[in-house]
Design a protein around this motif. Structure first.
Motif, PDB file in Angstrom:
ATOM      1  N   TYR A  79      69.995 -52.791 -10.259  1.00 53.09           N
ATOM      2  CA  TYR A  79      69.039 -52.678 -11.339  1.00 53.09           C
ATOM      3  C   TYR A  79      68.461 -51.288 -11.394  1.00 53.09           C
ATOM      4  N   GLU A  80      67.859 -50.940 -10.233  1.00 60.56           N
ATOM      5  CA  GLU A  80      67.051 -49.802 -10.136  1.00 60.56           C
ATOM      6  C   GLU A  80      68.137 -48.498 -10.226  1.00 60.56           C
ATOM      7  N   PHE A  81      69.338 -48.799  -9.506  1.00 58.35           N
ATOM      8  CA  PHE A  81      70.291 -47.635  -9.630  1.00 58.35           C
ATOM      9  C   PHE A  81      70.741 -47.204 -10.883  1.00 58.35           C
ATOM     10  N   GLN A  82      70.771 -48.052 -11.890  1.00 57.65           N
ATOM     11  CA  GLN A  82      71.204 -47.984 -13.378  1.00 57.65           C
ATOM     12  C   GLN A  82      70.062 -47.237 -13.752  1.00 57.65           C
ATOM     13  N   MET A  83      68.823 -47.707 -13.622  1.00 59.07           N
ATOM     14  CA  MET A  83      67.676 -47.126 -14.309  1.00 59.07           C
ATOM     15  C   MET A  83      67.474 -45.644 -13.937  1.00 59.07           C
ATOM     16  N   VAL A  84      67.660 -45.247 -12.616  1.00 63.55           N
ATOM     17  CA  VAL A  84      67.569 -44.006 -12.050  1.00 63.55           C
ATOM     18  C   VAL A  84      68.567 -43.307 -12.758  1.00 63.55           C
ATOM     19  N   GLY A  85      69.845 -43.590 -13.299  1.00 60.71           N
ATOM     20  CA  GLY A  85      70.654 -42.808 -13.811  1.00 60.71           C
ATOM     21  C   GLY A  85      70.429 -42.328 -15.174  1.00 60.71           C
ATOM     22  N   MET A  86      69.893 -43.578 -15.781  1.00 58.05           N
ATOM     23  CA  MET A  86      69.400 -43.211 -17.317  1.00 58.05           C
ATOM     24  C   MET A  86      68.133 -42.388 -17.253  1.00 58.05           C
ATOM     25  N   ASN A  87      67.340 -42.536 -16.439  1.00 59.80           N
ATOM     26  CA  ASN A  87      66.029 -41.678 -16.480  1.00 59.80           C
ATOM     27  C   ASN A  87      66.505 -40.186 -15.810  1.00 59.80           C
ATOM     28  N   ARG A  88      67.557 -39.920 -14.987  1.00 58.95           N
ATOM     29  CA  ARG A  88      68.009 -38.713 -14.675  1.00 58.95           C
ATOM     30  C   ARG A  88      68.774 -37.931 -15.905  1.00 58.95           C
ATOM     31  N   ALA A  89      69.111 -38.934 -16.602  1.00 55.22           N
ATOM     32  CA  ALA A  89      70.008 -38.215 -17.725  1.00 55.22           C
ATOM     33  C   ALA A  89      69.060 -37.766 -18.833  1.00 55.22           C
ATOM     34  N   MET A  90      67.943 -38.314 -18.941  1.00 56.42           N
ATOM     35  CA  MET A  90      66.901 -37.932 -19.952  1.00 56.42           C
ATOM     36  C   MET A  90      65.973 -36.941 -19.527  1.00 56.42           C
ATOM     37  N   ASP A  91      65.881 -36.977 -17.983  1.00 57.30           N
ATOM     38  CA  ASP A  91      64.859 -35.790 -17.388  1.00 57.30           C
ATOM     39  C   ASP A  91      65.114 -35.761 -16.168  1.00 57.30           C
TER      40      ASP A  91
END
Length: 163
Positions: A102-114
């Motif tokens: 779950y966290e791996f997906q969140m990191v990817g999305m967050n990195r794409a945003m900032d």
């Protein structure tokens, strides 16, 4: 100043959360504990109760480590909350492989945003790996003893909710 954000619903705050907060204090100068409002989860404790429990348990930890601990409720995107509090790092606790996925997906999305905001994972201490707020609430609701999983003041609050 190194500012970290440790987000969660903290419904209620557990010994596992406190362990991560204690260790996060050694990594940053200011630790913002982001209390997610998240109405979809239907929390047992109100936002105000969760904020007060975290303040009571965690602000003293910061003082012990020379770290400013701030409690900050939020209802927006995690990455926007990180920007709002000027955090350069998001701190997340991991208990098991399922958490990592779950966290791996969140990191990817967050990195794409900032991409300027990093995420740091802290592994739960072995004695805290099974602790989950959801399970603590269920054990308490069914009359079980949660003293090993939460601070005494949180246990008292759970006992009061059960009445």
């Amino acid at each position: 100043m190194r500012i970290g954000l440790y987000p969660g619903t903290f419904d209620p705050v557990t010994e596992g959360h406190i362990d991560i907060i204690r260790r996060a204090c050694s990594l940053v100068d200011r630790l913002v504990i982001g209390v997610a409002i998240n109405r979809d989860k239907g929390p047992l404790f109100s936002l105000e109760e969760r904020v007060e429990m975290i303040k009571a348990e965690c602000v003293p930890l910061g003082k012990e480590h020379g770290t400013e601990v701030v409690v900050h409720p939020f209802e927006n995107l995690l990455i926007d909350c990180a920007r709002d509090v000027n955090a350069t790092v998001i701190i997340r606790g991991l208990r098991a492989v399922a958490d990592f996925e779950y966290e791996f997906q969140m990191v990817g999305m967050n990195r794409a945003m900032d991409h300027s905001i990093e995420t740091v994972f802290l592994m739960a201490d072995a004695k805290n790996q099974a602790i989950a707020s959801k399970l603590v609430k269920e054990i308490s609701r069914l009359g079980g003893d949660v003293a090993k999983f939460v601070p005494p003041s949180v246990k008292a609050a759970l006992d009061e909710k059960r009445k």
